[in-house]
Design an enzyme around this catalytic site. Structure first.
Site, PDB file in Angstrom:
ATOM      1  N   HIS A   1      52.275  -4.389 -56.754  1.00 28.97           N
ATOM      2  CA  HIS A   1      52.486  -5.819 -56.453  1.00 28.97           C
ATOM      3  C   HIS A   1      52.962  -5.957 -55.012  1.00 28.97           C
ATOM      4  O   HIS A   1      52.249  -5.555 -54.104  1.00 28.97           O
ATOM      5  CB  HIS A   1      53.483  -6.388 -57.477  1.00 28.97           C
ATOM      6  CG  HIS A   1      53.671  -7.871 -57.467  1.00 28.97           C
ATOM      7  ND1 HIS A   1      52.827  -8.755 -56.856  1.00 28.97           N
ATOM      8  CD2 HIS A   1      54.644  -8.632 -58.046  1.00 28.97           C
ATOM      9  CE1 HIS A   1      53.255  -9.988 -57.049  1.00 28.97           C
ATOM     10  NE2 HIS A   1      54.361  -9.945 -57.760  1.00 28.97           N
TER      11      HIS A   1
ATOM     12  N   HIS B   1      42.441  -6.805 -56.899  1.00 30.44           N
ATOM     13  CA  HIS B   1      43.336  -7.906 -57.275  1.00 30.44           C
ATOM     14  C   HIS B   1      42.996  -8.327 -58.704  1.00 30.44           C
ATOM     15  O   HIS B   1      41.840  -8.298 -59.106  1.00 30.44           O
ATOM     16  CB  HIS B   1      43.132  -9.102 -56.330  1.00 30.44           C
ATOM     17  CG  HIS B   1      44.265 -10.074 -56.378  1.00 30.44           C
ATOM     18  ND1 HIS B   1      44.345 -11.044 -57.349  1.00 30.44           N
ATOM     19  CD2 HIS B   1      45.366 -10.192 -55.617  1.00 30.44           C
ATOM     20  CE1 HIS B   1      45.450 -11.754 -57.152  1.00 30.44           C
ATOM     21  NE2 HIS B   1      46.086 -11.251 -56.113  1.00 30.44           N
TER      22      HIS B   1
ATOM     23  N   ASP C   1      47.801  -7.744 -48.813  1.00 29.85           N
ATOM     24  CA  ASP C   1      48.657  -6.677 -48.282  1.00 29.85           C
ATOM     25  C   ASP C   1      47.949  -5.748 -47.316  1.00 29.85           C
ATOM     26  O   ASP C   1      48.599  -4.923 -46.661  1.00 29.85           O
ATOM     27  CB  ASP C   1      49.211  -5.851 -49.459  1.00 29.85           C
ATOM     28  CG  ASP C   1      50.141  -6.688 -50.304  1.00 29.85           C
ATOM     29  OD1 ASP C   1      49.855  -6.879 -51.488  1.00 29.85           O
ATOM     30  OD2 ASP C   1      51.125  -7.196 -49.744  1.00 29.85           O
TER      31      ASP C   1
HETATM   32  C1  SDX Z   1      49.656  -8.507 -54.838  1.00 28.05           C
HETATM   33  O1  SDX Z   1      48.822 -11.264 -58.828  1.00 28.05           O
HETATM   34  C2  SDX Z   1      48.955 -11.639 -57.619  1.00 28.05           C
HETATM   35  O2  SDX Z   1      48.619 -12.768 -57.267  1.00 28.05           O
HETATM   36  C3  SDX Z   1      49.593 -10.616 -56.701  1.00 28.05           C
HETATM   37  C4  SDX Z   1      49.636 -10.979 -55.226  1.00 28.05           C
HETATM   38  C5  SDX Z   1      50.567 -12.142 -54.964  1.00 28.05           C
HETATM   39  O3  SDX Z   1      50.397 -12.794 -53.925  1.00 28.05           O
HETATM   40  O4  SDX Z   1      51.527 -12.331 -55.751  1.00 28.05           O
HETATM   41  O5  SDX Z   1      48.334 -11.300 -54.771  1.00 28.05           O
HETATM   42  C6  SDX Z   1      50.171  -9.815 -54.382  1.00 28.05           C
HETATM   43  O6  SDX Z   1      50.272  -7.880 -55.657  1.00 28.05           O
HETATM   44  C7  SDX Z   1      48.321  -8.030 -54.323  1.00 28.05           C
HETATM   45  C8  SDX Z   1      47.874  -6.678 -54.973  1.00 28.05           C
HETATM   46  C9  SDX Z   1      48.581  -5.564 -54.216  1.00 28.05           C
HETATM   47  N1  SDX Z   1      48.370  -4.270 -54.896  1.00 28.05           N
HETATM   48  C10 SDX Z   1      47.606  -3.317 -54.370  1.00 28.05           C
HETATM   49  O7  SDX Z   1      46.955  -3.432 -53.325  1.00 28.05           O
HETATM   50  C11 SDX Z   1      47.641  -2.003 -55.142  1.00 28.05           C
HETATM   51  C12 SDX Z   1      46.209  -1.471 -55.312  1.00 28.05           C
HETATM   52  N2  SDX Z   1      45.495  -2.339 -56.218  1.00 28.05           N
HETATM   53  C13 SDX Z   1      45.460  -1.977 -57.615  1.00 28.05           C
HETATM   54  O8  SDX Z   1      46.559  -1.281 -58.102  1.00 28.05           O
HETATM   55  C14 SDX Z   1      44.864  -3.057 -58.526  1.00 28.05           C
HETATM   56  O9  SDX Z   1      43.744  -3.518 -57.907  1.00 28.05           O
HETATM   57  C15 SDX Z   1      45.722  -4.244 -58.919  1.00 28.05           C
HETATM   58  C16 SDX Z   1      47.023  -3.805 -59.504  1.00 28.05           C
HETATM   59  C17 SDX Z   1      45.973  -5.112 -57.739  1.00 28.05           C
HETATM   60  C18 SDX Z   1      44.937  -5.018 -59.974  1.00 28.05           C
HETATM   61  O10 SDX Z   1      44.840  -4.223 -61.085  1.00 28.05           O
HETATM   62  P1  SDX Z   1      44.027  -4.724 -62.397  1.00 28.05           P
HETATM   63  O11 SDX Z   1      43.622  -6.148 -62.284  1.00 28.05           O
HETATM   64  O12 SDX Z   1      44.805  -4.298 -63.593  1.00 28.05           O
HETATM   65  O13 SDX Z   1      42.685  -3.940 -62.274  1.00 28.05           O
HETATM   66  P2  SDX Z   1      42.437  -2.559 -62.943  1.00 28.05           P
HETATM   67  O14 SDX Z   1      43.572  -1.647 -62.644  1.00 28.05           O
HETATM   68  O15 SDX Z   1      42.040  -2.785 -64.367  1.00 28.05           O
HETATM   69  O16 SDX Z   1      41.165  -2.018 -62.114  1.00 28.05           O
HETATM   70  C19 SDX Z   1      39.865  -2.348 -62.526  1.00 28.05           C
HETATM   71  C20 SDX Z   1      39.035  -1.132 -62.077  1.00 28.05           C
HETATM   72  C21 SDX Z   1      39.590   0.194 -62.613  1.00 28.05           C
HETATM   73  O17 SDX Z   1      38.500   1.087 -62.650  1.00 28.05           O
HETATM   74  P3  SDX Z   1      37.709   1.309 -64.079  1.00 28.05           P
HETATM   75  O18 SDX Z   1      38.777   1.617 -65.122  1.00 28.05           O
HETATM   76  O19 SDX Z   1      37.013  -0.019 -64.341  1.00 28.05           O
HETATM   77  O20 SDX Z   1      36.769   2.448 -63.811  1.00 28.05           O
HETATM   78  O21 SDX Z   1      39.104  -1.029 -60.634  1.00 28.05           O
HETATM   79  C22 SDX Z   1      39.764   0.178 -60.285  1.00 28.05           C
HETATM   80  C23 SDX Z   1      40.519   0.654 -61.497  1.00 28.05           C
HETATM   81  O22 SDX Z   1      40.658   2.078 -61.485  1.00 28.05           O
HETATM   82  N3  SDX Z   1      40.655  -0.159 -59.170  1.00 28.05           N
HETATM   83  C24 SDX Z   1      40.838   0.575 -58.081  1.00 28.05           C
HETATM   84  C25 SDX Z   1      41.716  -0.152 -57.274  1.00 28.05           C
HETATM   85  N4  SDX Z   1      42.049  -1.307 -57.876  1.00 28.05           N
HETATM   86  C26 SDX Z   1      41.396  -1.294 -59.075  1.00 28.05           C
HETATM   87  N5  SDX Z   1      40.346   1.792 -57.714  1.00 28.05           N
HETATM   88  C27 SDX Z   1      40.754   2.248 -56.512  1.00 28.05           C
HETATM   89  N6  SDX Z   1      41.594   1.592 -55.672  1.00 28.05           N
HETATM   90  C28 SDX Z   1      42.097   0.388 -56.009  1.00 28.05           C
HETATM   91  N7  SDX Z   1      42.913  -0.260 -55.182  1.00 28.05           N
END
Ligand code: SDX
Length: 424
Positions: free
Chosen positions: A264, A305, A363
């Protein structure tokens, strides 16, 4: 009430469920009546759950749209500033010139914290993470304002809003000064919000600190872009804490704690760490492969996201601001920026990211700007927390000012059924 209906049949019994439409976005199915029928819905991570009604912020993840009280984030970033956006988020409309002056002056007159609070800092190690200090000190604010703790009173809520907006930059800069072993700087009422923050961060009692208008503008834009974002994890935490009747200072402290996680608000700090670990454009393919490897916990920080399945509109503005700031500072050849741009280009062409609609989020570029401004990496999420305080408060205020119930989710129980304690 709604004239739209959904039907759910469970074990041969059919339930008619009301369906509500918002002014924009998907309809929602009201499942509240199911528990009385002994039926629960299951939605870990709340992928398909609307937890509340709100009028503050709207996100269209497919189109990459973000509106604050109807105004697009791009237009606010271009034409507004952080404090005007704070007024908008709190009150629902842009301020008149008179309202704006009164609002800004009131914030200015609340920027100092009670002198007793400075003693809290001495209890922390000098190398304490500033988010740990923020959690503690912000939660402690409630110990200083017994005079205005009746939050059924809108006036008490408004005073709390001003105290939080005004004091977060002061507390944040104190976290930094404490870690540097430098004296705390008092706020200055002749500076605007962002200028004052930079003054408290980088000024010293020894000489006049000349605030760069360019850096102050970039700082203000970072505050604005992080102000609110619908029912994200930290905002939902604040609402859940607030639903018990906890005071807003304690609720905001719970939001700070939730924001800290690298999935997050901690992602901006993690992006910089990742870019520094990559170190050279030649190593980008290695990290892209790690991000795609299911057996590797590594994720490309700053990408993906829960809601956006397109570019995060804030990331676009942040990228433009990043270019402006680095050019202004003569850092356009910043190695981290070059790695970030190359990483973005490769990821946006890679089938794994394209298929999963993983785009840069807010971010991805913010950390590069903050580093260029001179903010240490450990302070990145603190700045996110400062900026988001208004969004947390506006959501808390909307809930407390309306009708609400204590939040109490249920569970799918997979533990032991009843068993007797063994006889001695
Ligand atoms: C913020 O919610 C908000 O509005 C948050 C925010 C705000 O202003 O409040 O926007 C701020 O938190 C932005 C997000 C910052 N976080 C990151 O940058 C961390 C990296 N991102 C991930 O951890 C992830 O994308 C999340 C946590 C942001 C979202 O996770 P989800 O929605 O639970 O998605 P998921 O984990 O189910 O991923 C879906 C697929 C998976 O692959 P499969 O199982 O389908 O094969 O996408 C992959 C994940 O493995 N994936 C990634 C990835 N993000 C998702 N693979 C590699 N790198 C990534 N960054």
């Amino acid at each position: 009430m709604s004239d739209k209906k959904a039907q759910l049949t469970v074990d041969g019994k059919t339930f008619d469920l009301p369906v509500y439409s918002g002014t924009d976005g998907p309809d929602v199915i009201d499942v509240r009546g199911l528990s009385a029928e002994g039926v629960l819905t299951f939605d870990p991570g709340f992928m398909s759950t609307a937890s509340c009604e709100s009028q503050i912020t709207y996100i269209d993840g497919e189109k990459g749209i973000l509106l604050h009280r109807g105004y697009p984030i791009e237009q606010l970033a271009e034409s507004s500033d952080y404090l005007e956006t704070c007024f908008l988020l709190l009150h629902g409309e842009l301020p008149t010139p008179e309202e704006s002056k009164k609002f800004r002056d009131t914030v200015k007159n609340h920027t100092m914290i009670h002198d007793q609070m400075t003693h809290f800092f001495n209890g922390f190690r000098r190398d304490a993470h500033p988010m740990a200090i923020m959690c503690g000190v912000v939660g402690a604010l409630s110990a200083f304002y017994h005079d205005t703790m009746d939050f059924s009173d809108q006036e008490h809520r408004e005073i709390a809003a001003f105290r939080l907006m005004a004091k977060m930059p002061t507390i944040a800069s104190m976290c930094y000064k404490y870690s540097m072993g430098q004296p705390f700087m008092y706020p200055r009422n002749d500076l605007n919000y962002a200028e004052n923050f930079l003054h408290m961060m980088f000024g010293t009692p020894c000489e006049e600190y000349k605030v760069s208008k360019t850096l102050a503008k970039a700082m203000d834009r970072i505050f604005l872009l992080h102000a609110d974002h619908e029912q994200n994890a930290s905002t939902s935490t604040v609402r859940l804490a607030g639903s018990t009747g906890a005071n807003p200072f304690a609720c905001i402290a719970s939001g700070i704690a939730a924001l800290w996680g690298p999935a997050h608000g901690g992602a901006n700090e993690a992006v910089l760490t990742m870019l520094e670990e990559i170190g050279d454009e030649s190593r980008i393919p290695e990290f892209i492969a790690k991000a795609k490897d299911k057996d590797d916990p590594f994720r490309l920080m700053g990408f993906g996201h829960r809601v956006y399945r397109n570019f995060d509109p804030r990331a676009k503005v942040m990228r433009q601001t990043c270019n402006e700031v680095l050019e202004e500072l003569g850092l356009e050849d910043d190695p981290l920026l070059k790695i970030a741009k190359k990483l973005e280009q490769i990821a946006l062409e890679d089938e794994y990211f394209v298929k999963r609609k993983l785009y840069p989020n807010v971010d991805f570029y913010s950390g590069i700007i903050l580093k260029a401004i001179g903010i240490p990496v450990s302070m990145f999420t603190v700045i996110f927390a400062m900026s988001r305080t208004i969004g947390w408060f506006a959501n808390w205020n909307e809930m407390i000012g309306g009708s609400y119930r204590i939040g109490r989710p249920r569970q799918l129980y997979k533990g032991y059924t009843a068993r007797d304690y063994p006889k001695k």
